[in-house]
Design a protein around this motif. Structure first.
Motif, PDB file in Angstrom:
ATOM      1  N   ILE A   9     -29.410  28.898  45.811  1.00  0.00           N
ATOM      2  CA  ILE A   9     -28.318  27.801  45.579  1.00  0.00           C
ATOM      3  C   ILE A   9     -28.277  27.839  47.232  1.00  0.00           C
ATOM      4  O   ILE A   9     -28.089  28.667  47.977  1.00  0.00           O
ATOM      5  CB  ILE A   9     -27.116  28.510  45.079  1.00  0.00           C
ATOM      6  N   TYR A  10     -28.141  26.460  47.562  1.00  0.00           N
ATOM      7  CA  TYR A  10     -27.895  26.024  48.867  1.00  0.00           C
ATOM      8  C   TYR A  10     -26.264  25.603  49.182  1.00  0.00           C
ATOM      9  O   TYR A  10     -25.997  24.798  48.250  1.00  0.00           O
ATOM     10  CB  TYR A  10     -28.775  24.979  49.520  1.00  0.00           C
ATOM     11  N   THR A  11     -25.448  26.106  50.134  1.00  0.00           N
ATOM     12  CA  THR A  11     -24.240  25.706  50.219  1.00  0.00           C
ATOM     13  C   THR A  11     -23.969  25.442  51.734  1.00  0.00           C
ATOM     14  O   THR A  11     -24.233  26.099  52.713  1.00  0.00           O
ATOM     15  CB  THR A  11     -23.077  26.759  49.663  1.00  0.00           C
ATOM     16  N   SER A  18     -27.920  16.945  46.743  1.00  0.00           N
ATOM     17  CA  SER A  18     -27.210  18.452  46.413  1.00  0.00           C
ATOM     18  C   SER A  18     -28.222  19.526  46.349  1.00  0.00           C
ATOM     19  O   SER A  18     -29.468  19.159  46.014  1.00  0.00           O
ATOM     20  CB  SER A  18     -26.737  18.001  45.182  1.00  0.00           C
ATOM     21  N   ASN A  19     -27.854  20.628  46.589  1.00  0.00           N
ATOM     22  CA  ASN A  19     -28.656  21.832  46.628  1.00  0.00           C
ATOM     23  C   ASN A  19     -29.906  21.672  47.282  1.00  0.00           C
ATOM     24  O   ASN A  19     -31.031  22.026  46.702  1.00  0.00           O
ATOM     25  CB  ASN A  19     -28.856  22.290  44.994  1.00  0.00           C
ATOM     26  N   ALA A  26     -22.812  23.499  44.671  1.00  0.00           N
ATOM     27  CA  ALA A  26     -23.801  23.173  45.921  1.00  0.00           C
ATOM     28  C   ALA A  26     -23.393  21.935  46.350  1.00  0.00           C
ATOM     29  O   ALA A  26     -22.058  21.278  46.180  1.00  0.00           O
ATOM     30  CB  ALA A  26     -25.092  22.726  45.221  1.00  0.00           C
ATOM     31  N   VAL A  30     -23.424  23.918  39.944  1.00  0.00           N
ATOM     32  CA  VAL A  30     -24.850  24.034  40.005  1.00  0.00           C
ATOM     33  C   VAL A  30     -25.134  24.678  38.438  1.00  0.00           C
ATOM     34  O   VAL A  30     -24.547  25.673  38.375  1.00  0.00           O
ATOM     35  CB  VAL A  30     -25.414  24.880  41.055  1.00  0.00           C
ATOM     36  N   ARG A  51     -27.771  30.115  52.226  1.00  0.00           N
ATOM     37  CA  ARG A  51     -28.917  30.366  50.963  1.00  0.00           C
ATOM     38  C   ARG A  51     -28.504  31.417  50.117  1.00  0.00           C
ATOM     39  O   ARG A  51     -28.180  32.834  50.703  1.00  0.00           O
ATOM     40  CB  ARG A  51     -30.208  30.313  51.253  1.00  0.00           C
TER      41      ARG A  51
END
Length: 331
Positions: free
Chosen positions: A287-289, A185-186, A245, A265, A219
């Motif tokens: 935060i990455y998705t 995650s993330n 995330a 998140v 991002r």
């Protein structure tokens, strides 16, 4: 104080320009693919990571919790009793401007400017080699910053796939027949792939392999900036809602994502890092998705503790009664 949110869209396609690798852990080789006296010394180098300045749609709404929302485009000023806070939404990560620009290129199939920035040292990633007929050859975990060396038979054309989590964590060694890797995650998932043709040549001759990684996730960067107060940040009471995330399974051969799952998140001040250490007046968290869905990100600031340039601390503890809520909506 300035609060910036950066929306960086992934290119979803690897670009093979360059990378610097060092083998730092055990590698795996298919025993049925032996090395004879005609082997090439493949030198793998990391040149950097492709960054895209995308075209995106979005708007910022900055509100005070005790009055109705006021929608504006791009920028808004929130006035507290003792200071003002400016909030804005941008399509490019300001931190990248401080990085070494390797090369400008336009191979990404997206609108916007594309640059390649240098990768930090000691970043781990894994690279897999296959023959052109799909026969697995070898897998090795590598580290950026020092050239790595891999031996491959000459007179062959190879397919290679590289993956990184953009940190120093170990990269799982996947089943080479399936080539699936679980992505935590993330995580800032980086990917590159390409072909390498090695001509028939004398044994041990060097063959270069240069790679630039591409982001596979979008991002979101949240920056806290106190430069206008001439002070570093000791603590900021910041809370974030609406952020999620993803975990996923990534297939190196196809460059595709599957089994994408979302989870909230939790981000607080401890997740922010200095953009220009040792200075503490600009901090950023990411935060990455993996999902290309509309995002409604709400950031609340309810406390601020800064260290003035004259070494005197200053705490603003009355913000909870006049909390500033910042609403970012974008796709």
């Amino acid at each position: 104080m300035i609060i910036n949110v950066y929306n960086h869209l992934s290119a979803r396609l690897a670009v093979a320009l360059g990378a610097v690798f060092l083998i730092v852990s055990c590698s795996k080789r298919n025993p049925s693919v032996g090395l004879d006296s005609y082997t090439a010394n493949v030198r793998v180098n990391v040149l950097g990571v492709g960054e895209v300045q995308p075209a995106f749609s979005g708007k910022t709404r900055a509100t005070r919790s005790h009055r109705p929302s006021n929608s504006v485009q791009s920028k808004e000023l929130i006035s507290f009793d003792s200071f003002d806070a400016q909030v804005s939404l941008s399509g490019f990560d300001e931190k990248s401007k401080k990085m070494n620009i390797i090369r400008q290129y336009t191979q990404y199939p997206v609108n916007g400017e594309t640059l390649a920035f240098g990768m930090a040292q000691d970043i781990t990633y894994r690279i897999l080699f296959y023959k052109s007929d799909g026969t697995f050859v070898s897998s090795a975990q590598l580290t950026s910053g020092v050239p790595g060396q891999i031996e491959l038979i000459t007179g062959e054309t190879y397919l290679w796939y590289a993956l990184s989590f953009h940190n120093t964590d170990p990269i799982p060694d996947p089943d080479p027949d399936i080539a699936d890797v679980h992505v935590p995650s993330n995580t800032d998932l980086l990917y590159a792939s390409g072909t390498l043709a090695i001509p028939v040549q004398s044994s041990g001759q060097p063959v270069p392999l240069d790679i630039v990684f591409a982001h596979k996730y979008s991002r979101i960067g949240l920056e806290l900036n106190s430069m206008g107060m001439f002070a570093g940040m000791n603590h900021v009471g910041v809370s974030i809602s609406g952020a999620t995330a993803n975990t996923s399974t990534f297939n190196l051969k196809k460059g595709s994502l599957s089994k994408i799952a979302s989870s909230p998140v939790d981000i607080d001040f401890s997740d922010f890092t200095n953009i220009e250490p040792p200075f503490e007046d600009r901090k950023i968290a990411y935060i990455y998705t993996a999902l290309e869905n509309p995002i409604n990100l709400i950031v609340s600031i309810n406390a601020l503790d800064v260290q003035l340039d004259n070494a005197g601390p200053r705490a603003f503890n009355s913000l909870s009664a006049h909390a500033g809520d910042v609403n970012f909506t974008f796709t």
